[in-house]
Design a protein around this motif. Structure first.
Motif, short mmCIF file in Angstrom:
data_model
loop_
_atom_site.label_atom_id
_atom_site.label_comp_id
_atom_site.label_asym_id
_atom_site.label_seq_id
_atom_site.Cartn_x
_atom_site.Cartn_y
_atom_site.Cartn_z
N GLU A 193 4.69 -7.76 6.39
CA GLU A 193 3.84 -8.54 5.49
C GLU A 193 2.59 -9.04 6.22
O GLU A 193 1.50 -9.08 5.64
CB GLU A 193 4.63 -9.71 4.90
N ILE A 194 2.73 -9.41 7.48
CA ILE A 194 1.56 -9.81 8.25
C ILE A 194 0.61 -8.62 8.42
O ILE A 194 -0.62 -8.77 8.34
CB ILE A 194 2.00 -10.39 9.61
N ALA A 195 1.17 -7.44 8.64
CA ALA A 195 0.34 -6.24 8.75
C ALA A 195 -0.45 -6.01 7.46
O ALA A 195 -1.65 -5.68 7.49
CB ALA A 195 1.20 -5.02 9.06
N THR A 217 11.76 -2.73 -3.02
CA THR A 217 10.91 -3.68 -3.74
C THR A 217 11.76 -4.87 -4.18
O THR A 217 12.99 -4.77 -4.27
CB THR A 217 10.26 -3.06 -4.98
N LYS A 218 11.12 -5.97 -4.48
CA LYS A 218 11.84 -7.14 -4.97
C LYS A 218 12.58 -6.81 -6.26
O LYS A 218 13.72 -7.24 -6.47
CB LYS A 218 10.87 -8.29 -5.21
N PHE A 248 8.92 5.20 -3.78
CA PHE A 248 8.27 5.42 -2.48
C PHE A 248 8.19 6.88 -2.07
O PHE A 248 7.35 7.24 -1.24
CB PHE A 248 9.02 4.66 -1.37
N GLY A 249 9.07 7.72 -2.59
CA GLY A 249 9.16 9.07 -2.06
C GLY A 249 9.85 9.06 -0.70
O GLY A 249 10.66 8.18 -0.40
N ASP A 250 9.51 10.02 0.14
CA ASP A 250 10.13 10.13 1.47
C ASP A 250 9.34 9.29 2.47
O ASP A 250 8.31 9.72 2.98
CB ASP A 250 10.15 11.60 1.90
N THR A 251 9.85 8.09 2.77
CA THR A 251 9.12 7.18 3.66
C THR A 251 9.09 7.70 5.10
O THR A 251 8.21 7.31 5.87
CB THR A 251 9.76 5.77 3.65
N ALA A 252 10.03 8.58 5.46
CA ALA A 252 10.06 9.11 6.82
C ALA A 252 8.81 9.91 7.15
O ALA A 252 8.41 10.00 8.32
CB ALA A 252 11.31 9.99 7.01
N ASP A 277 8.76 -4.53 0.29
CA ASP A 277 7.38 -4.06 0.36
C ASP A 277 6.47 -4.92 -0.50
O ASP A 277 6.74 -5.18 -1.67
CB ASP A 277 7.30 -2.61 -0.11
N VAL A 278 5.37 -5.39 0.08
CA VAL A 278 4.39 -6.21 -0.64
C VAL A 278 3.06 -5.47 -0.81
O VAL A 278 2.06 -6.06 -1.19
CB VAL A 278 4.15 -7.55 0.08
#
Length: 405
Positions: A193-195, A217-218, A248-252, A277-278
């Motif tokens: 979240e900081i990023a 996701t929330k 998201f699909g494939d986050t890798a 994820d925000v």
């Protein structure tokens, strides 16, 4: 020179260490049962995590119905996901509503059980005056939490880094970071979240993601929470992963490998949290946030060398590397309730009660909801024991009442 005055010992029924959400909940639940307690807190306010160590844009990751303490639901018009400051005000109101007795700026230095007296002897220091204080109590509740002492890994050369170096506890906002190259070390919820906050403000942002990450996701997690009472964990995991694949699909492909263990099973059986994820993932996909998969090896000037040999220059580094509990520094017992890491040694739901009137609240990483659950169990058990012993705050049996709740 006159001799120093003897330190008197104050008698209490229950001493609670820590005035975060867990300590406040325990004290409130005891109060509702007519049991007197005193909360000792090292900081100068209740809920200090939310007031002093949380970034400005923080919102609770779970819906408000899962983030209320016992006997005090959030109002209907409260946001579904409470902002940091709203939750801090909620904790202030909670302490006032249930008349929680607190002594602030008290650092507990030692707590040990006197078997002969059948009491816990607690030594503390008033940080405002340096005065030593002593307490004796039939029961001791450890509620110091997991977010206590900041942890920053040792990196050769870091002390000579010319830019800003801070822990996530010190980060508030991205003000003044536009155009600067900032490295965030750690890919938990705070780091991610900081990023996002930095990238959204125009910083050239990178994040170190060494391990595997369950990105959710929330909204997806709320579905899982609603199903938790009714379905086995493996079915909930399959549903979460299906929804995550759609969103998201494939986050890798972008450096975020998922663990083999499902996200809900992992949260239920290990200390690991999923990452909510925000908006970070979208910025990772577009390249606005760069992912580094290797740990920091060393720092030379403003150049950071990673364990895989890559070298890059940065203007600032934010360590979102978590905290360590300090409970083992002052709790002098080996009954197995608290492990070497300062957290509950036993898994939920057998984690909350030790020997000789020792308890822990919120020490098994189950969030606000877990804090409330622990508090009710502890207060009920203490009340039962006092009833069996024919004691109580007024010599009468414990009783439940609701103080207007």
């Amino acid at each position: 020179m006159a001799p120093a005055a003897a330190v008197t010992t104050e008698e209490e029924e229950v001493i609670v260490v820590g005035a975060g959400q867990s300590g406040l909940a325990a004290a409130a639940c005891l109060s509702l049962r007519g049991v007197r307690s005193l909360v000792l807190e090292r900081d100068d306010c209740v809920g200090s995590l939310w007031r002093k160590r949380a970034y400005d844009r923080l919102h609770l990751h779970l819906a408000k119905q899962y983030c209320a303490l016992p006997h005090a639901p959030h109002p209907d018009d409260a946001p579904t996901y409470l902002p940091r400051d709203d939750f801090a005000r909620y904790l202030d109101g909670y302490a006032a509503r249930f008349a929680v007795r607190t002594r602030l700026r008290r650092e507990v230095r030692s707590a040990r059980y006197d078997r002969e007296a059948e009491r816990w002897e607690v030594e503390a220091v008033d940080l405002a005056t340096g005065q030593e204080e002593r307490y004796a109590a039939r029961f001791l509740v450890v509620a110091a939490g997991e977010n206590d002492e900041r942890f920053v890994p040792e990196v050769p050369g870091l002390e000579a880094f010319p830019g800003d170096v801070m822990h996530a506890a010190e980060y508030r906002s991205a003000e003044g970071m536009r155009g600067k190259a900032v490295l965030v070390v750690g890919a938990g919820n705070s780091g991610m979240e900081i990023a996002y906050d930095l990238a959204a403000a125009g910083a050239v942002t990178s994040v170190v993601v060494r391990g595997e990450v369950h990105l959710v996701t929330k909204e997806i997690w709320n579905v899982a929470m609603a199903l938790y009472p009714y379905l086995p964990l493996w079915i909930i995991d399959k549903l979460i992963l299906l929804l995550c694949a759609v969103v998201f699909g494939d986050t890798a492909r972008h450096g975020l490998r998922r663990p083999a263990m499902g996200p809900f099973t992992m949260k239920d059986t290990t200390p690991a949290y999923p990452v909510f994820d925000v908006g970070t993932y979208a910025k990772i996909k577009t390249g606005e946030i760069r992912v580094f998969p290797a740990a920091l090896k060393s720092v030379c000037g403003n150049i950071v060398e990673f364990a895989d040999g890559e070298r890059h220059s940065f203007d600032a580094i934010v360590f979102a590397t978590g905290y360590r509990s300090t409970v083992r520094k002052w709790l002098k017992t080996e009954d197995g309730l608290i492990g070497n890491d300062g957290m509950a040694a036993r898994r939920y739901p057998e984690h909350w009660k030790g020997e000789n009137g020792l308890y822990c609240a919120g020490m098994v990483r189950r969030g606000v909801y877990g804090s409330g659950e622990d508090a009710e169990l502890i207060a009920s058990d203490i009340c039962k024991l006092l009833r069996l012993e024919g004691q109580g705050d007024t010599g009468k049996p414990c009783h439940a009442h609701h103080n207007g709740s």
